[in-house]
Design a protein around this motif. Structure first.
Motif, PDB file in Angstrom:
ATOM      1  N   GLU A   1       0.808  -1.218   0.000  1.00 36.81           N
ATOM      2  CA  GLU A   1       0.000   0.000   0.000  1.00 36.81           C
ATOM      3  C   GLU A   1       0.841   1.267   0.000  1.00 36.81           C
ATOM      4  OE1 GLU A   1      -3.660  -2.081   2.535  1.00 36.81           O
ATOM      5  OE2 GLU A   1      -2.176  -0.810   3.537  1.00 36.81           O
ATOM      6  N   VAL A   2       2.151   1.110  -0.129  1.00 28.41           N
ATOM      7  CA  VAL A   2       3.031   2.281  -0.149  1.00 28.41           C
ATOM      8  C   VAL A   2       2.893   2.987  -1.493  1.00 28.41           C
ATOM      9  CG1 VAL A   2       5.418   3.063  -0.035  1.00 28.41           C
ATOM     10  CG2 VAL A   2       4.629   1.220   1.459  1.00 28.41           C
ATOM     11  N   CYS A   3       2.577   4.275  -1.460  1.00 27.78           N
ATOM     12  CA  CYS A   3       2.513   5.115  -2.666  1.00 27.78           C
ATOM     13  C   CYS A   3       1.555   4.543  -3.707  1.00 27.78           C
ATOM     14  CB  CYS A   3       3.900   5.295  -3.276  1.00 27.78           C
ATOM     15  SG  CYS A   3       5.010   6.288  -2.250  1.00 27.78           S
ATOM     16  N   ASP A   4       0.403   4.060  -3.255  1.00 34.00           N
ATOM     17  CA  ASP A   4      -0.597   3.571  -4.198  1.00 34.00           C
ATOM     18  C   ASP A   4      -1.672   4.601  -4.492  1.00 34.00           C
ATOM     19  OD1 ASP A   4      -1.854   3.579  -1.777  1.00 34.00           O
ATOM     20  OD2 ASP A   4      -2.737   1.582  -1.973  1.00 34.00           O
ATOM     21  N   GLY A   5      -1.486   5.814  -3.978  1.00 32.65           N
ATOM     22  CA  GLY A   5      -2.455   6.874  -4.238  1.00 32.65           C
ATOM     23  C   GLY A   5      -3.583   6.939  -3.248  1.00 32.65           C
ATOM     24  N   HIS A   6      -3.610   6.049  -2.251  1.00 27.68           N
ATOM     25  CA  HIS A   6      -4.654   6.028  -1.223  1.00 27.68           C
ATOM     26  C   HIS A   6      -3.989   6.076   0.153  1.00 27.68           C
ATOM     27  CE1 HIS A   6      -7.588   4.998  -4.331  1.00 27.68           C
ATOM     28  NE2 HIS A   6      -6.728   4.083  -4.745  1.00 27.68           N
ATOM     29  N   THR A   7      -4.534   6.871   1.023  1.00 26.22           N
ATOM     30  CA  THR A   7      -3.969   7.024   2.362  1.00 26.22           C
ATOM     31  C   THR A   7      -4.502   5.933   3.275  1.00 26.22           C
ATOM     32  OG1 THR A   7      -3.816   9.411   2.057  1.00 26.22           O
ATOM     33  CG2 THR A   7      -3.720   8.579   4.311  1.00 26.22           C
ATOM     34  N   HIS A   8      -3.600   5.166   3.867  1.00 28.03           N
ATOM     35  CA  HIS A   8      -3.960   4.100   4.795  1.00 28.03           C
ATOM     36  C   HIS A   8      -3.552   4.437   6.222  1.00 28.03           C
ATOM     37  CE1 HIS A   8      -4.898   1.416   1.391  1.00 28.03           C
ATOM     38  NE2 HIS A   8      -3.851   1.972   0.819  1.00 28.03           N
ATOM     39  N   CYS A   9      -2.640   5.345   6.390  1.00 27.78           N
ATOM     40  CA  CYS A   9      -2.228   5.790   7.720  1.00 27.78           C
ATOM     41  C   CYS A   9      -2.980   7.060   8.084  1.00 27.78           C
ATOM     42  CB  CYS A   9      -0.718   6.064   7.751  1.00 27.78           C
ATOM     43  SG  CYS A   9       0.307   4.597   7.508  1.00 27.78           S
ATOM     44  N   HIS A  10      -3.261   7.201   9.358  1.00 29.92           N
ATOM     45  CA  HIS A  10      -3.895   8.433   9.806  1.00 29.92           C
ATOM     46  C   HIS A  10      -3.008   9.637   9.540  1.00 29.92           C
ATOM     47  CE1 HIS A  10      -6.975   5.955  11.332  1.00 29.92           C
ATOM     48  NE2 HIS A  10      -6.405   5.605  12.483  1.00 29.92           N
ATOM     49  N   ASN A  11      -1.699   9.462   9.658  1.00 28.33           N
ATOM     50  CA  ASN A  11      -0.768  10.562   9.417  1.00 28.33           C
ATOM     51  C   ASN A  11      -0.218  10.574   7.996  1.00 28.33           C
ATOM     52  OD1 ASN A  11       0.838   8.319   9.468  1.00 28.33           O
ATOM     53  ND2 ASN A  11       2.138   9.001  11.167  1.00 28.33           N
ATOM     54  N   ALA A  12      -0.804   9.756   7.114  1.00 26.71           N
ATOM     55  CA  ALA A  12      -0.422   9.698   5.684  1.00 26.71           C
ATOM     56  C   ALA A  12       1.036   9.316   5.506  1.00 26.71           C
ATOM     57  CB  ALA A  12      -0.709  11.025   4.992  1.00 26.71           C
ATOM     58  N   ALA A  13       1.595   8.530   6.438  1.00 27.96           N
ATOM     59  CA  ALA A  13       3.004   8.155   6.333  1.00 27.96           C
ATOM     60  C   ALA A  13       3.256   7.250   5.134  1.00 27.96           C
ATOM     61  CB  ALA A  13       3.451   7.455   7.617  1.00 27.96           C
ATOM     62  N   ASP A  14       2.254   6.489   4.684  1.00 32.04           N
ATOM     63  CA  ASP A  14       2.455   5.586   3.558  1.00 32.04           C
ATOM     64  C   ASP A  14       2.493   6.314   2.221  1.00 32.04           C
ATOM     65  OD1 ASP A  14      -0.248   6.173   4.080  1.00 32.04           O
ATOM     66  OD2 ASP A  14      -0.887   4.558   2.752  1.00 32.04           O
ATOM     67  N   GLU A  15       2.077   7.576   2.176  1.00 33.21           N
ATOM     68  CA  GLU A  15       2.089   8.351   0.930  1.00 33.21           C
ATOM     69  C   GLU A  15       3.051   9.533   1.025  1.00 33.21           C
ATOM     70  OE1 GLU A  15       0.299   7.389  -1.796  1.00 33.21           O
ATOM     71  OE2 GLU A  15      -0.166   5.637  -0.570  1.00 33.21           O
ATOM     72  N   LEU A  16       3.928   9.530   1.988  1.00 32.81           N
ATOM     73  CA  LEU A  16       4.811  10.662   2.214  1.00 32.81           C
ATOM     74  C   LEU A  16       5.992  10.606   1.261  1.00 32.81           C
ATOM     75  CD1 LEU A  16       5.118  13.114   4.122  1.00 32.81           C
ATOM     76  CD2 LEU A  16       6.570  11.691   5.561  1.00 32.81           C
TER      77      LEU A  16
END
Length: 1727
Positions: A831-846
């Motif tokens: 789910e890293v950089c897949d265009g959808h936020t999965h962490c509350h702090n958006a760490a996976d899209e940072l």
């Protein structure tokens, strides 16, 4: 033994299960009660075991589908429990619980497993296993352990495994070879399981889920252009690199997707050549605009490269406007330049209006632009600059309000002589003038107390433009750190100040970093101390070069927090800007830290050694290091260290391999004696590997004329070197489809498992003057605790040791593949950089470099390109200016696009032809070597402007006897004046027109001269000169070639202009077709009558039957009965219908269908070879792309601006389904998804009775009437509308399409189609008895026969009864008999076959008879009835390559291909045909037709087209003989007449007050008058001839259509503008009254003595026999002479006047120049 878990206790308190606060890694006591006997324990015995308990967080809101589990780890074995307690659990017998005193066993840390979180196909997956020493039953007690690791997926099961022996107290690395086709669940991926056994005893076991990423390559795509237009070839290269950046050689699939995601072309299993694939695709004339994509699929990895496509129409002259892409608010104002230029690049004098528009924000639509002010420029020639203060643009706003606004500068320019008006515009975005300073990377900074911290700060403008080195040298950067102490106080450390440079070579003193020394001693200071500044010297130099400063700070041991402030002060303006970042320490409850630093001062290169220093503030004897790159374990090892006083310092040196570029991660791990795991990482930037052996030099010394340039190339043997070039204005757009170092770095970095530790600085040029730069920086760990550090390095840890985590983390079960967000929430690696936020702090899209869709399932449906910020930026850069021709470079843009393979010499030389145009080019390239990998060549600037430039333009078409003029533009690029002699070569096809001394010249009988003609002109340095060369056309018809030379003292240029000469007058065309049948006879005689006499003279009359010299007759012979096959197999409507242009889906379907069935005919008769028909398949792909342009909402539209239609969708689908041949899928591909969409669209228009109906947009007009005319209503013949009655013909056609489409359909559409098909069949069977129309009966019978209906026999019987037999035995179906091959006997009873005349039901009869033939072939095969129908079809041809219209031609080709396949005439064909004309009895053509030349077209012209043509054929087989005859007339009475009058057509031309008739105002009025036949016409096509030299551009034509639609003619739907004719298209023509529209033509090229007669014709599109032709009297244009239109340099009152050659006296320079030219020509001939 079975046990019941009673309770789970922390170390000192009882856990309340209702609170659900169990944390990962906390030690637990698990009490177990024995339920049965085993291992010596009686039932009810209570055991207490130290272990680890995990509970997944309560994340039901985020992941509603995940269950809430609790896991208990007992002796390394994990057991999962639901949240309901207690729960029974069965422990294996191998777990011994009897060894502990008082039934309590104490566990110690026994194993550590470090495994990457990403698995990549076709790679080596490595993981590290450490077996540690310990007491009790630990791993240290006993001998060697056998450790086994395996990878299991849900789809394939176990895909890889490895096994090693491990001695307790050591580590080992296990490597597993991952197959190339590995795949896993898009969410879970695969499971890695590790087991340790001593013999058969299981010592430990653990598992985790890892992501299976399909990405194992770095894929780059290079497009040949930044943007494409219609009728242009899309060329591209694909470069595929493995993780070591060496070329990939495996199979690759490549696709081209249109803007809606439909596949236009695919290339399957393409094997790269040294990692490079080069492909191309043609585009249709009117493509679907938007972002198309190149899709590359290697294994399961998919890469998309978007490119923009639109439609550009060249104007008379171009208005070019240039402004920068962005403008700084308050800095220099709004500046740019504009100019008007011919398409020959010559400037022209104009008047200009400059209008400035503004919209408040750039993301608003273009309709938000509001005019601000307008300036007038009275005279502009060439480039003109402008500059306006932004205060004038802002009006009532401040300059700050302009930030993020967009300004459009629109320039309207009018030609001072011609009066033509054209516009151009350019847009610029206003950016803030502020300088941005920021800390690189994500906040907060992570530090280890008592150790150093390295970070970076960057300075640039807000839009990414870097500051110039001069600005940086004059500026001041101040870094101020403030620490929080454990005591609660704060301490400010000494500042680091980068001062302006005072001297050119300053010493390493306080001049660089004044103030870095503290006035009083402190325990903390900047690393290296400021007295010497050796540590920061290189950093300062880099900062004052590119604005990036890397610094190091020593952190005290008692620091608990950090606040860092960076302040930048501009040296010139004094403006100060600042940034702030916080820092926090690494979580370590015991205060133990590991820290890695590197002594490298700059980026490390491949092949060098990277030196690292590992520090620890606690005693340790060893550490394990791992080298990770792109998510793969590259290397690992164990280092032994010694305790040195207060800390441990170890130096580690690693060789940098290619796999580690452009970035790698070094992770260090240690397990303390107390069982705690400590981790630290460092992420190191590596420069791209390059090869110094690759070099390309453009050598111009060998050709000073710049006709060619030599590319001298050096590279290692085996290298594949590719070059490409782009014009400078286009190159500045920096489209994303270029191969640059920044693109390579960015694409390679996206393979890193996490983007957070990837610190990059992106720098762009505001004006596009240099390529985007991406600087990758070495980064220390950005994780706040050990497990997070491993996760960011792409690792996860399986251990029974303690992993300390802060209170806000530790709740994610990484054994199930979950990673820590840092705020208590979790995400997976996939789910890293897949265009959808999965962490509350958006760490996976940072800090994502791009949105990666790697983990989508392979069956994902393609859709439109998502408009990301990068796509929007790219679109703005290619669209910020109005289109201009050189942006697309259709003819000259690929002059240096070449590739070369290097042999053993390592040297190659290529001569490149330089385009004949001025301008600066950027030459780029790359080289790929099997070992050295990819090397990107630096850009080179090349000025292609020749010393002497000559461009010519003239009319592309004219008529016999007219006088035309060539416009010659000369440009002198030398630094001195040049004398240029312009020479027009002589020819028997034209003569030079002379102007007399008094500037008089006759329009009809001017003085002419033959042979070469010279004219001497003077061209000043850097200027242009124009010469008009007049000539009179002598050629009767055909191609005319004009050669013009420009000869100066040093250079010569040659240009060729070609003109198509058409006959004079209105054209009458007739056709005769006869089958030469030698199946049952030895010889056949046929006599074809030529309908015109030798002389046009009518006795005692001033009129004439035809125009002198206009008659022309052509005889064509072809074997078999299919008809002539053009070379290559391509059939287009322009060729088939003699120049007609059909701008409709019907025309594209005709091109596709006729070419397709020609290929089918060649395939079925064993004549198809891929080599000869390769271009035909390319043509099919272009037509398919054109059809998809009109595909919308599941249906096809007839015209570009109309709505989807049921009939058009059915017909197009019927044509496309014929291409679904398994052997051709790699040549032409019809996407099943499109077929399903079309079928679903059709099913939505079926009523409950089974009948299909047209859409509401087409009721009572056009396509519904198309079927009505053919009798689609069972009850009312001739009914033109859809009134709810069953539409039999349409329903039958859809039944046949559904029957052929069913094998392609899947899912619900397939089931619905079957039901709809049976409903429609039932309707046809019910209505069969009521049918009376032959067309309805024919198509219904064919449909029922095709689907094997029980009523097929009854239908066939009815069809046979309706057949019409001609006197010679041929069969056909029609409402009225159709006469063909009418014979007349004369001259000793010879049967002369007269020309075929148009009849009212021609197209109707052909289509009906085709369905009859298809039905007979299905039922009876090759019977006598089929042959009789075939002979009739071939006797009613109206064209060599077509029958009557478009639809009937496609169907007839399909039927004749099937007939030829069954007849197998190729095997018996061997005939000799003798052709002679009665007017030329001495000229005899003897044609041999054999089974090897059966598809060859034999065509020749009848020299004297009067009398008759005799054919004598002998041998065996069948052949088709056709004769075309045309002649021109100038009277209405001799025009071609329809069977009856269908249309009322008037065309009237008037001329405004301009004296030389430079504008023609045309008024066209149409009306349908055959109301007894039908209430309105169906789709109509109007052709109006254009006078030579006049032109109406396509955009202006479209405006005429829109204006007519808004007034009296809403049925005028589309238009195609050409220099030959205007093609107007109507949905229908009403009958209530005359409907008129107006348009104006302007003179583009001077032409005189124009033909006095032109023609206009209107006809029904699907029934061309319904037509009306009128003569346009253009006598006013016929009396214009060459000087009235300014068509000669000899005309003194024209702007291009440069003297009369007739009166030039001998001039010494001219004589010398002539002698030099003769000598030069002789030397050229000698060479």
């Amino acid at each position: 033994m079975r046990y019941e878990s009673l309770q789970v206790l922390p170390a000192d308190l009882l856990l309340d299960h209702s609170q659900k606060v169990i944390r990962q890694g906390w030690p637990r006591a698990v009490q177990l009660r024995a339920l049965g006997q085993g291992n010596g324990h009686a039932a009810g015995t209570v055991m207490q075991v130290r272990g680890v308990v995990r509970e997944e967080p309560d994340t039901a809101a985020m992941f509603p589908k995940r269950k809430h589990l609790v896991q208990v780890c007992v002796f390394g074995l994990f057991f999962s429990f639901p949240e309901v307690w207690p729960q029974e659990v069965a422990l294996p017998d191998s777990v011994d619980l009897s060894g502990g005193r008082k039934n309590e066993i104490e566990m110690s840390t026994r194993y550590v497993v470090l495994t990457p979180t990403v698995v990549r196909p076709d790679s080596v997956y490595g993981l590290v296993v450490g077996v540690l020493g310990g007491g009790g039953a630990g791993a240290g007690a006993g001998g060697t352990l056998s450790v086994r690791a395996s990878l299991t997926t849900q789809n394939e099961g176990q895909v890889a495994q490895a096994e090693e022996s491990v001695t307790p107290g050591t580590f080992t690395t296990l490597y597993m070879k991952i197959p190339g086709d590995v795949s896993g669940s898009s969410e879970m991926g695969g499971q890695v399981r590790v087991e340790g056994r001593r013999g058969t005893q299981l010592v430990f076991a653990n598992s985790t889920w890892v992501a299976i990423s399909p990405r194992f390559l770095t894929i780059l795509v290079q497009m040949s252009r930044p943007i494409y237009t219609g009728s242009q070839t899309v060329e591209f290269r694909v470069v595929l690199l493995r993780t070591d950046l060496r070329p990939y050689q495996g199979p690759v699939h490549v696709y081209i997707l249109d803007s809606d995601g439909y596949v236009l072309k695919r290339w399957l299993s393409q094997f790269p050549s040294t990692g490079v694939i080069e492909l191309s695709l043609g585009t249709p004339g009117l493509p679907k605009p938007g972002w198309w994509r190149v899709k590359v699929r290697a294994g399961a990895q998919v890469h998309y490269q978007p490119f923009f496509i639109t439609k550009y129409f060249p104007p008379r002259f171009e208005v070019l406007v240039e402004v920068p892409y962005s403008t700084v608010a308050g800095s220099g104002g709004l500046s740019g330049r504009f100019g008007a230029f011919y398409l020959t690049y010559s400037p022209l004098p104009t008047k200009a209006n400059i209008t400035v528009y503004l919209k408040s924000h750039w993301n608003l639509p273009n309709s938000a632009f509001k005019p601000v002010f307008t300036d007038y420029v009275p005279l502009a020639e060439g480039w003109q600059g402008f500059q306006y203060p932004l205060e004038r643009v802002a009006v009532n706003r401040t300059l700050d309000d302009l930030v993020n606004a967009e300004v459009k500068v629109e320039v309207t320019m009018r030609h001072t002589f011609l009066g033509d008006l054209h516009k151009g515009h350019a847009r610029t975005r206003i950016v803030a003038p502020k300088v941005k300073v920021g800390f690189v990377g994500s906040a907060p900074l992570i530090f280890k107390p008592g150790m150093s911290l390295t970070a970076a700060v960057g300075v640039s403008y807000e839009d990414g433009e870097p500051l110039t080195p001069r600005q940086l040298r004059q500026s001041t950067l101040t870094l101020t750190p403030t620490l929080k102490r454990a005591t609660g106080g704060t301490t400010t450390l000494p500042q680091l100040v980068v001062l302006p440079r005072i001297r050119t070579h300053p010493p390493l003193t306080d001049v660089w970093a004044r103030g870095n020394m503290s006035s009083t001693p402190t325990e903390t200071s900047w690393a290296g101390k400021s007295d010497l500044n050796l540590a920061h010297h290189q950093a300062f130099l880099r900062f004052q070069k590119d604005g990036i400063l890397q610094f190091t700070l020593d952190i005290p041991k008692d620091a608990t927090g950090l606040e860092m402030t960076a302040s930048y002060q501009d040296g010139s303006s004094g403006i100060v800007t600042s940034a702030r970042v916080s820092g926090q320490p690494v979580h370590s409850p015991k205060g133990c830290f590991l820290h890695i630093t590197t002594s490298a001062e700059a980026d490390i290169a491949v092949g060098e050694f990277a030196v690292f220093h590992v520090r620890a503030n606690f005693p340790m004897e060893w550490y394990r290091y791992l080298v990770m790159a792109k998510g793969l374990l590259i290397h690992s090892g164990t280092e032994r260290v010694e305790w040195m006083g207060s800390e441990v310092v170890s130096t580690l040196s690693l060789a940098v391999a290619r796999e580690m570029s452009p970035r790698f991660t070094l992770a260090v791990l240690h397990v303390t004696s107390s069982g705690d795991v400590l981790v630290d990482t460092i992420h190191v930037a590596v420069t791209l590997p390059t090869s110094d052996k690759v070099n390309v030099v453009l050598n111009q010394d060998k050709d000073h004329s710049k006709r060619t340039v030599e590319a001298s190339m050096h590279a290692s043997p085996g290298t594949h070197l590719a070059l490409s070039c782009t014009r400078w204005p286009s190159w500045t757009a920096h489209h994303s489809s270029r191969i640059t170092p920044a693109a390579l770095v960015t694409e390679a970095l996206t393979m890193e498992p996490h983007p957070r530790p990837v610190h990059t600085v992106r720098q762009v040029s505001r004006r596009g003057e240099w390529t985007e730069r991406v600087a990758s920086l070495t980064t220390e760990s950005t994780a706040g605790w050990p497990l997070a550090a491993l996760h960011l390095a792409g690792l996860t840890c399986l251990t029974d040791a303690a992993l300390p985590s802060p209170p806000h983390a530790g709740s994610c079960d990484h054994q199930l593949g979950f990673l820590e967000c840092g705020d208590g929430s979790c995400y997976r690696q996939s789910e890293v950089c897949d265009g959808h936020t999965h962490c509350h702090n958006a760490a996976d899209e940072l800090h994502c470099l791009s949105v990666i869709k790697d983990f989508q399932p392979s069956e994902t449906v393609e859709s439109k390109l998502q408009k990301t910020p990068a796509v929007e930026e790219a679109e703005f850069r290619v669209t910020h200016r109005s289109w201009w021709r050189d942006l697309f470079d259709q003819t000259e843009g690929s002059w240096c696009r070449t590739h070369t393979y290097f042999g053993h010499k390592g040297y190659e030389r290529v001569d490149l032809e330089v385009p004949n145009s001025p301008g600066l080019w950027v030459v780029e390239g790359f080289a790929v070597h099997p070992h050295h990998g990819l090397h990107i060549l630096p850009e080179q600037l090349y000025d292609a402007t020749p010393p002497l430039l000559m461009r010519i333009e003239g009319p592309p078409v004219c008529r016999r006897g007219e006088q035309i003029s060539l416009r010659v533009h000369l440009h002198n690029a030398l630094n001195h004046t040049a004398m240029v002699m312009v020479e027009m070569g002589g020819s028997e096809d034209y003569r030079f027109v002379h102007v007399e001394g008094d500037a008089s010249v006759s329009h009809y009988w001017p003085r002419l001269s033959k042979g070469d003609h010279q004219h001497l002109v003077t061209v000043r340095s850097g200027e242009w000169s124009e010469v008009m060369l007049p000539l009179a056309v002598i050629r009767q018809r055909g191609k005319l070639k004009i050669v013009v030379k420009a000869i100066s003292q040093l250079h010569t240029r040659t240009a060729v202009h070609r003109v198509n000469v058409k006959p004079e007058g209105a054209v009458v065309a007739k056709h005769t077709s006869v089958l030469l049948d030698l199946k049952n006879r030895a010889m056949v005689y046929e006599y074809l009558d030529l309908p015109q006499d030798q002389s046009p003279i009518i006795t005692n009359s001033i009129l004439r039957r035809f125009i002198y010299g206009s008659p022309q007759a052509t005889v064509t012979l072809s074997g078999d009965v299919f008809g002539p096959v053009q070379k290559g197999g391509i059939v287009s409507f322009g060729k088939a219908f003699r120049g007609r242009i059909l701008k409709s889906s019907d025309g594209l379907a005709f091109n596709f269908g006729t070419t397709l069935w020609t290929l089918h005919y060649l395939r079925l008769t064993r004549q198809l070879t891929t080599r000869t028909t390769k271009q035909a398949f390319k043509f099919l792909n272009v037509q398919l792309a054109g059809l998809l342009t009109r595909f919308k909402a599941g249906g096809f539209k007839m015209w570009h601006f109309s709505k989807p239609s049921v009939w058009v969708t059915t017909w197009v689908l019927n044509v496309l389904l014929g291409a679904q041949l398994e052997d051709w899928e790699n040549l032409v591909y019809i996407e099943p998804r499109m077929v399903s969409s079309c079928v679903a669209f059709l099913l939505r228009h079926q009523d409950e009775h089974g009948s299909f109906h047209e859409t509401v947009h087409h009721l009572n007009e056009t396509l519904t009437y198309t079927m009505s005319f053919k009798g689609w209503s069972a009850d009312s013949p001739g009914n033109g509308g859809d009134d709810g009655q069953p539409l039999v013909a349409l329903t039958a056609l859809i039944v046949t399409v559904l029957h052929e489409a069913l094998p392609t359909l899947t899912g619900k559409v397939h089931a619905d189609a079957i039901n709809a098909k049976f409903k429609a069949i039932a309707l046809l069977e019910r209505l069969l008895e009521q049918l009376w129309d032959p067309y309805e009966v024919a198509i219904t019978t064919y449909a029922l026969t095709l689907v094997d209906s029980p009523e097929k026999d009854a239908a066939f019987h009815k069809l046979v009864q309706m057949a019409i037999a001609t006197p010679d035995g041929k069969l056909h179906w029609s409402r009225e008999p159709i006469h063909s091959n009418v014979r007349m006997s004369q001259d000793n009873q010879r049967n002369f076959i007269s020309i075929k005349k148009d009849q009212a039901w021609d197209s109707y009869a052909v289509e009906s008879s085709v369905y009859g033939l298809l039905t007979v072939l299905l039922r009876e095969g090759l019977a006598d009835r089929a042959e009789r129908i075939m002979k009739w079809l071939n006797s009613v041809r109206n064209w060599n390559f077509a029958f009557v219209g478009t639809v009937d031609t496609v169907l007839a080709m399909r039927a004749l291909a099937e007939y030829s396949y069954r007849a197998r005439l190729q095997d018996v064909t061997r005939m000799q045909v003798r052709v002679e004309s009665s007017a030329t009895p001495d000229v005899v053509h003897s044609i041999a037709i054999t089974n090897r030349s059966i598809a060859t077209v034999h065509s020749f012209t009848v020299a004297r087209p009067w009398g008759h043509v005799s054919l004598k054929a002998k041998g065996s087989g069948q052949a088709l003989a056709q004769m075309d005859m045309t002649w021109g007339v100038d009277l209405d009475r001799y025009l071609e007449k329809p069977p009856r009058k269908y249309f009322d057509l008037t065309v009237k031309e008037t001329f405004p007050s301009l004296r030389n008739k430079s504008i023609i105002a045309t008024r066209v009025c149409v009306r349908w008058i055959a109301t007894d036949f039908a209430p309105t016409s169906h789709a109509a096509f109007l052709t109006v001839d254009v006078a030579t030299g006049y032109f109406l551009s396509q955009p202006e034509s479209n405006r005429v259509v829109r204006k007519a639609q808004a007034k009296d003619l809403p049925m005028l739907i589309d238009v195609k503008a050409t220099p030959v004719a205007m093609y107007w298209q109507f949905t229908h023509v009403p009958s209530d009254r005359l409907r008129c529209f107006n348009y104006e033509m302007r003179r583009q090229h001077p032409a005189a003595n124009l033909t006095a007669v032109r023609e206009a014709t209107i006809y029904e599109l699907f029934a061309p026999e319904h037509f009306q032709t009128v003569v346009i009297n253009a006598s006013t244009l016929a009396v214009l002479d060459i000087c009235e239109v300014c068509g000669s340099y000899q005309c003194p009152y024209c702007p291009s006047y440069s003297g009369r050659s007739s009166y030039l006296l001998p001039h010494p320079p001219l004589i010398i120049l002539l002698l030099l030219s003769l000598q030069y020509g002789g030397m050229a001939n000698f060479r």
